[in-house]
Design an enzyme around this catalytic site. Structure first.
Site, PDB file in Angstrom:
ATOM      1  N   CYS A 161     -26.881  11.521  15.203  1.00  0.00           N
ATOM      2  CA  CYS A 161     -25.699  10.827  15.710  1.00  0.00           C
ATOM      3  C   CYS A 161     -24.460  11.619  15.333  1.00  0.00           C
ATOM      4  O   CYS A 161     -24.390  12.215  14.260  1.00  0.00           O
ATOM      5  CB  CYS A 161     -25.617   9.419  15.109  1.00  0.00           C
ATOM      6  N   CYS A 219     -36.689  -2.010  18.048  1.00  0.00           N
ATOM      7  CA  CYS A 219     -35.443  -1.298  17.779  1.00  0.00           C
ATOM      8  C   CYS A 219     -35.637   0.137  18.256  1.00  0.00           C
ATOM      9  O   CYS A 219     -36.455   0.871  17.702  1.00  0.00           O
ATOM     10  CB  CYS A 219     -35.174  -1.378  16.278  1.00  0.00           C
ATOM     11  N   CYS A 262     -32.472  -0.941   8.760  1.00  0.00           N
ATOM     12  CA  CYS A 262     -31.239  -0.429   9.378  1.00  0.00           C
ATOM     13  C   CYS A 262     -30.666   0.700   8.549  1.00  0.00           C
ATOM     14  O   CYS A 262     -30.525   0.579   7.334  1.00  0.00           O
ATOM     15  CB  CYS A 262     -30.152  -1.490   9.390  1.00  0.00           C
ATOM     16  N   GLU A 322     -37.230   7.755  15.761  1.00  0.00           N
ATOM     17  CA  GLU A 322     -38.032   6.639  15.274  1.00  0.00           C
ATOM     18  C   GLU A 322     -37.813   5.375  16.112  1.00  0.00           C
ATOM     19  O   GLU A 322     -36.726   5.146  16.639  1.00  0.00           O
ATOM     20  CB  GLU A 322     -37.684   6.366  13.805  1.00  0.00           C
ATOM     21  N   CYS A 334     -24.444   5.482   6.768  1.00  0.00           N
ATOM     22  CA  CYS A 334     -25.628   5.516   7.638  1.00  0.00           C
ATOM     23  C   CYS A 334     -26.347   6.853   7.493  1.00  0.00           C
ATOM     24  O   CYS A 334     -25.736   7.909   7.651  1.00  0.00           O
ATOM     25  CB  CYS A 334     -25.222   5.285   9.088  1.00  0.00           C
ATOM     26  N   CYS A 388     -20.858   7.572  10.434  1.00  0.00           N
ATOM     27  CA  CYS A 388     -20.425   6.429   9.636  1.00  0.00           C
ATOM     28  C   CYS A 388     -20.869   6.687   8.194  1.00  0.00           C
ATOM     29  O   CYS A 388     -21.961   7.179   7.953  1.00  0.00           O
ATOM     30  CB  CYS A 388     -21.050   5.142  10.176  1.00  0.00           C
ATOM     31  N   GLY A 409     -28.704   6.874  16.813  1.00  0.00           N
ATOM     32  CA  GLY A 409     -27.806   7.301  17.881  1.00  0.00           C
ATOM     33  C   GLY A 409     -26.792   6.264  18.300  1.00  0.00           C
ATOM     34  O   GLY A 409     -26.880   5.083  17.936  1.00  0.00           O
ATOM     35  N   HIS A 459     -17.957  -3.845  10.490  1.00  0.00           N
ATOM     36  CA  HIS A 459     -18.075  -3.419   9.080  1.00  0.00           C
ATOM     37  C   HIS A 459     -16.800  -3.474   8.238  1.00  0.00           C
ATOM     38  O   HIS A 459     -16.858  -3.236   7.030  1.00  0.00           O
ATOM     39  CB  HIS A 459     -18.646  -2.002   8.961  1.00  0.00           C
TER      40      HIS A 459
HETATM   41  N1  SAH Z   1     -24.555   3.543  16.722  1.00  0.00           N
HETATM   42  C1  SAH Z   1     -24.830   2.184  17.044  1.00  0.00           C
HETATM   43  C2  SAH Z   1     -26.292   1.857  16.922  1.00  0.00           C
HETATM   44  C3  SAH Z   1     -26.841   1.842  15.506  1.00  0.00           C
HETATM   45  S1  SAH Z   1     -27.178   0.214  15.122  1.00  0.00           S
HETATM   46  C4  SAH Z   1     -23.971   1.278  16.197  1.00  0.00           C
HETATM   47  O1  SAH Z   1     -23.324   1.778  15.285  1.00  0.00           O
HETATM   48  O2  SAH Z   1     -23.897   0.093  16.459  1.00  0.00           O
HETATM   49  C5  SAH Z   1     -27.567   0.245  13.481  1.00  0.00           C
HETATM   50  C6  SAH Z   1     -26.773  -0.762  12.672  1.00  0.00           C
HETATM   51  O3  SAH Z   1     -27.106  -0.636  11.291  1.00  0.00           O
HETATM   52  C7  SAH Z   1     -25.293  -0.481  12.783  1.00  0.00           C
HETATM   53  O4  SAH Z   1     -24.559  -1.660  12.713  1.00  0.00           O
HETATM   54  C8  SAH Z   1     -25.081   0.354  11.553  1.00  0.00           C
HETATM   55  O5  SAH Z   1     -23.753   0.411  11.174  1.00  0.00           O
HETATM   56  C9  SAH Z   1     -25.951  -0.347  10.542  1.00  0.00           C
HETATM   57  N2  SAH Z   1     -26.311   0.488   9.411  1.00  0.00           N
HETATM   58  C10 SAH Z   1     -26.302   1.832   9.355  1.00  0.00           C
HETATM   59  N3  SAH Z   1     -26.687   2.256   8.146  1.00  0.00           N
HETATM   60  C11 SAH Z   1     -26.948   1.157   7.415  1.00  0.00           C
HETATM   61  C12 SAH Z   1     -27.428   0.959   6.094  1.00  0.00           C
HETATM   62  N4  SAH Z   1     -27.718   1.983   5.296  1.00  0.00           N
HETATM   63  N5  SAH Z   1     -27.605  -0.312   5.688  1.00  0.00           N
HETATM   64  C13 SAH Z   1     -27.360  -1.348   6.502  1.00  0.00           C
HETATM   65  N6  SAH Z   1     -26.916  -1.215   7.762  1.00  0.00           N
HETATM   66  C14 SAH Z   1     -26.719   0.027   8.216  1.00  0.00           C
END
Ligand code: SAH
Length: 367
Positions: A115, A108, A340, A95, A122, A119, A165, A221
């Site tokens: 991935c 974005c 996000c 996406e 996510c 985390c 990713g 985080h």
């Molecule tokens: N892998 C890279 C790129 C992803 S960026 C990274 O971790 O930085 C996407 C951002 O959104 C990251 O900071 C991720 O931790 C955050 N994110 C992931 N899931 C989320 C969610 N459900 N709500 C809010 N932020 C989230």
């Protein structure tokens, strides 16, 4: 030469394209001509590149292609956000999200299918890892969105590698793609407006410092290792102290006026208390950074909740009073699942596929 044997010119940045021409006995400046056609004029047919000779155009058409991801669907949010699902080279879908905001058009983009980092909050991680995008798949996402914007007299002004990713685990392809984003002969976006975001792949940050000065965002985080180990499992390999050391190293190559972005997703009752804010402010005191707070975006069976607005404000205010530029990332495009952490593409979770496969084998045994 047919189809897939041809060189996809979207995979080559300027040095790559120059080397490509030189290796075929052509002048390096052909690269400039071709790049202008592709990225400035939006021309994909070699025969239309009229400042090249007929012979050169025929030769290019014979040996090269300009292959883009295929748009599978497009959804427009009521707030102007657009989400595309695109099919990439390996047959999977990812996406891409365009977020227009006060004269800025932020795109974005995804760098991997799924991935591997998993985390805990996510949704991309839940689907497992299904492969890297090649450089053309990453650049292609920008090209496609840019064409849509150009049709209404605008362009992509900012790119964040914050889609699906972990960009630093697809290093070479991400580097080529970001080089093109920042190259005047391609998208010409300022290095301040092209951001690679990492969950904390420390060796990748050091490597990045050697080859580029793109902007960097780090998904922190949590203000301590115990909590971060739980939320961002790669922290067990590269704990916070090592990560911040790498960040300071990266910053030392950027020049005084640039800073790092720290991303902090707020999870109710997990990392959103005033004690966490205090600990975070203390932790980051010698890192030149601004902080982006992202209230958690829920997805089915995540097990987490978004904090209420008041505690988000309290967290933000504490950090601002402690001297940090602290932005609250407003949720955009959530009516089309484009926020996000909500990007999942259309790939099947590998574990689920495996479970089904095993179930099938079992049922055959029984039959
Ligand atoms: N892998 C890279 C790129 C992803 S960026 C990274 O971790 O930085 C996407 C951002 O959104 C990251 O900071 C991720 O931790 C955050 N994110 C992931 N899931 C989320 C969610 N459900 N709500 C809010 N932020 C989230």
């Amino acid at each position: 030469m047919t189809g897939q044997d041809k060189v996809n010119l979207f995979s080559l940045d300027r040095p790559g394209l120059e080397a490509f021409f030189v290796a075929r006995g052509e002048k390096a400046f052909r690269a400039r001509q071709v790049m202008k056609w592709i990225y400035h004029q939006g021309v994909l047919a070699f025969e239309e590149m009229t400042d090249l000779s007929k012979r050169q155009r025929a030769w290019l058409a014979e040996q090269c292609r300009l292959g883009l991801p295929e748009v599978v669907s497009r959804q427009d949010s009521r707030d102007g956000t657009i989400k595309w699902v695109v099919r990439v080279g390996n047959g999977n879908c990812v996406e891409t999200v365009l977020i227009p905001d006060r004269g800025r058009n932020t795109l974005c983009v995804s760098s991997q299918v799924g991935c591997a980092l998993d985390c805990s909050f996510c949704s991309t991680g839940k689907q497992g890892f299904n492969g890297n995008l090649d450089a053309a798949d990453i650049v292609g996402q920008v090209w496609l969105a840019d064409q849509v914007l150009r049709a209404r007299g605008e362009t992509v002004t900012n790119v964040v590698l914050m889609g699906m990713g972990e960009p630093l685990l697809n290093f070479d392809n991400v580097l080529v793609a970001t080089n093109l984003m920042m190259d005047d002969l391609a998208f010409g976006i300022s290095k301040r407006r092209v951001t690679v975001s990492t969950a904390g792949v420390v060796p990748g940050i050091y490597r990045l410092a050697e080859v580029t000065d793109v902007s960097l965002a780090v998904s922190l985080h949590a203000p301590n290792d115990a909590l971060r180990d739980e939320l961002v499992p790669i922290n067990r390999r590269y704990p916070i102290a090592e990560l911040l050391q790498a960040c300071r190293h990266y910053l030392s190559g950027l020049g005084e006026r640039r800073s790092l972005t720290i991303e902090y997703t707020l999870l109710r009752g997990v990392n959103d208390s005033l004690t966490h804010a205090r600990e975070l402010a203390q932790l980051l005191r010698d890192v030149r950074c601004k902080i982006n707070l992202i209230p958690f975006n829920p997805f089915p069976s995540s097990g987490y909740q978004r904090p209420d607005e008041a505690s988000v404000r309290t967290f933000q205010t504490y950090l601002m009073n402690a001297g940090y530029a602290t932005m609250l990332r407003t949720t955009r495009g959530d009516d089309i699942n484009a926020a996000c952490g909500q990007l999942v593409g259309q790939v099947e979770d590998r574990t689920r596929r495996r479970e089904r496969y095993i179930a099938r084998l079992r049922s055959q045994e029984v039959a």
